[in-house]
Design a protein around this motif. Structure first.
Motif, PDB file in Angstrom:
ATOM      1  N   THR A 243      47.269  -2.422  25.721  1.00 44.09           N
ATOM      2  CA  THR A 243      48.436  -1.710  26.245  1.00 44.09           C
ATOM      3  C   THR A 243      47.974  -0.759  27.333  1.00 44.09           C
ATOM      4  OG1 THR A 243      49.488  -1.795  24.060  1.00 44.09           O
ATOM      5  CG2 THR A 243      50.388  -0.237  25.659  1.00 44.09           C
ATOM      6  N   VAL A 244      48.605  -0.846  28.485  1.00 40.32           N
ATOM      7  CA  VAL A 244      48.271   0.037  29.603  1.00 40.32           C
ATOM      8  C   VAL A 244      49.558   0.610  30.170  1.00 40.32           C
ATOM      9  CG1 VAL A 244      46.173  -1.216  30.187  1.00 40.32           C
ATOM     10  CG2 VAL A 244      48.314  -1.839  31.296  1.00 40.32           C
TER      11      VAL A 244
ATOM     12  N   GLU B  55      51.189   1.546  33.626  1.00 39.96           N
ATOM     13  CA  GLU B  55      51.066   1.380  35.077  1.00 39.96           C
ATOM     14  C   GLU B  55      51.763   2.529  35.781  1.00 39.96           C
ATOM     15  OE1 GLU B  55      52.917  -2.332  36.017  1.00 39.96           O
ATOM     16  OE2 GLU B  55      51.035  -3.438  35.873  1.00 39.96           O
TER      17      GLU B  55
ATOM     18  N   THR C 209      55.102   0.537  31.041  1.00 41.34           N
ATOM     19  CA  THR C 209      54.140   0.167  30.001  1.00 41.34           C
ATOM     20  C   THR C 209      53.966  -1.338  30.031  1.00 41.34           C
ATOM     21  OG1 THR C 209      54.830   2.025  28.612  1.00 41.34           O
ATOM     22  CG2 THR C 209      53.618   0.235  27.542  1.00 41.34           C
TER      23      THR C 209
END
Length: 497
Positions: free
Chosen positions: A3-4, A6, A81
């Motif tokens: 999970t990142v 942005e 996300t």
């Protein structure tokens, strides 16, 4: 699954556009050599594009450094996300882990290929004096195709994304790109490819009902947007989803004459069920933090026994159980039906034609109802403290409904309504603090009983209980002051119009 978050901005550019020098922006001293990438992505959606309409984008991408399945949540041009999952060579359907995350957005319906985006990307990294990557800038030549209609588009796009940089760097790059002729793009690549179908007109409510329907739709969208975070137990997501449920239930009640009564009452019942799944998760999270802070605030010589450890263990177990039950509810057909019928009610025709006066009367009624409940709670004729506490809790719930009703009129009334919303929230918070004390004392009483049964010292639980009781004794004057501030004639005069 990774999970990142942005933090990126997108821009369109004419054929003659040249990327400006971005050194000097927010500590950037040099730019890496360009890397060319060929990216191919197939976007999946429901037949009516519910994912795209809800701010979700699901794709399977090949090429680049993060090939695989991606689910993006949030609006383009802001923080988003992204959930990433590796893809097998023959994968045609998204993995179950991602399906669970977009179940609310899809309303439980199947997804199928909707658009294909092919991108030729020239990518550079912006580095600081230590060689640390602060941001990435990409020049994209894009071809998009709607896989249902066959419509094709081609365009050029500039994308900047933070790596280790901050908002100041993002703002500096934004200013320099705009000065060079780049124009901000408020939509994603997939939205551009699907623009023809997304632009199909949808039914709009008649003017009188529009403020109520728009308010309800906005919180329906919040509920859906917070679904992925709630599944993971994110505290903010669970809280926001729970509040959205409350606002929807309250709106359906306050303005219940607007829709078919049987359907709106069914939805209120189902929203109450959903709130009951969210409540134990959020309440456990809040109570665990509240008691942990309370223990740590006590002098060491007043903390006898493993109080903090017992509290931590008890609430960790409770939270795990509550999360399992919430995830089961969010994966159920009951939840999907709730969302589908909520869509039908809010996006379909209303049951009657109304005007602004009809809305205003119901807002005024909600505020008056809350005032009456608080007056009865403070009247002082309760035989037991528990009765008074219960009456204050009911008043708090009534003021929540009043606040939500006033919020419906806020866009039309402006500052006067916004000020009343703030005052109602202040009163709601004071009443909430009192209710928190009531609940905390009961939790402490039960916890002390467990400690005694296990041969541990219950002294510290008694100390904490006494502090909560003393705080509750001070609540009445604060509640009265907050109530007076909401009832000032000048503040409420607009309610009578």
């Amino acid at each position: 699954m990774a999970t990142v978050v942005e933090r990126e901005r997108k821009y369109s550019a004419d054929d003659g556009f040249r990327l400006p020098d971005l050194t000097g922006c927010g500590g950037v001293t040099t730019t890496s050599d360009a890397t060319a990438l060929d990216l191919d992505a197939v976007y999946l959606d429901t037949a009516d594009l519910r994912l795209a309409r809800s701010g979700f984008a699901l794709r399977r991408r090949t090429g680049g450094h993060d090939a695989g399945w991606h689910l993006k949540v949030g609006s383009a041009g802001g923080d988003r996300t992204e959930y990433q999952f590796p893809a097998g060579a023959d994968d045609e359907a998204p993995p179950a882990e991602l399906v669970a995350l977009f179940r609310a957005a899809s309303r439980g319906r199947p997804v199928a290929p909707a658009a294909r985006i092919s991108t030729r990307r020239i990518e550079r990294r912006l580095l600081d004096e230590r060689g640390r990557a602060m941001a990435e800038v990409a020049e994209d030549t894009v071809e998009g195709r709607d896989l249902v209609t066959g419509e094709r588009q081609a365009w050029r796009e500039i994308e900047i994304e933070l790596v280790d940089g901050d908002d100041a760097l993002l703002a500096a790059m934004d200013a320099r790109l705009k000065a060079a002729g780049a124009r901000p793009v408020p939509v994603s690549k997939s939205h551009r490819a699907l623009a023809g179908r997304l632009a199909v007109p949808v039914a709009t409510p008649e003017a009188g009902a529009a403020p109520v329907v728009d308010y309800a739709l906005a919180h329906r969208d919040v509920l859906v947007a917070q679904h992925p975070g709630a599944i993971g137990g994110d505290e903010d997501a669970v809280h926001d989803m729970r509040v959205a449920v409350r606002r929807l239930r309250s709106t359906l009640r306050t303005f219940r004459g607007l829709w078919d009564r049987r359907e709106s009452e069914w939805l209120r019942t189902e929203l109450r069920w959903l709130g009951a799944q969210l409540g134990p998760v959020r309440d456990t999270q809040v109570m665990a933090a509240r008691l942990t802070d309370a223990v740590h605030a006590e002098p060491a010589d007043l903390v006898l026994g493993p109080v903090a450890a017992r509290i931590s263990a008890r609430f960790a177990a409770d939270l795990a159980t509550a999360l399992d039950e919430l995830r089961a509810a969010l994966a159920s057909d009951r939840y999907a039906e709730l969302l589908a019928r909520l869509d039908a009610l809010l996006e379909g025709p209303t049951g009657r034609t109304i005007d602004a006066r009809w809305v205003a009367r119901r807002v005024r009624r909600a505020v008056n109802r809350a005032d009456d409940r608080l007056d009865r709670a403070l009247a002082g004729d309760h035989q037991r403290d528990a009765e008074r506490d219960a009456a204050l809790h009911e008043a708090r719930k009534a003021y929540k409904a009043a606040r939500y009703a006033v919020e419906v009129r806020e866009p039309a009334v402006g500052k006067r309504a916004a000020t009343l919303v703030d005052r109602l929230k202040d009163l709601q918070d004071v009443l909430g603090a009192h209710q928190d004390s009531v609940v905390t004392r009961e939790v402490l009483r039960r916890q002390a009983g467990r400690a005694y049964a296990e041969g541990e010292n219950g002294f510290t639980y008694g100390v904490l209980y006494a502090r909560q009781a003393a705080a509750a004794d001070r609540d009445a004057p604060a509640i009265a002051r907050a109530a007076d501030r909401t009832r000032r004639r000048k503040l409420r005069r607009w309610l009578e119009n």
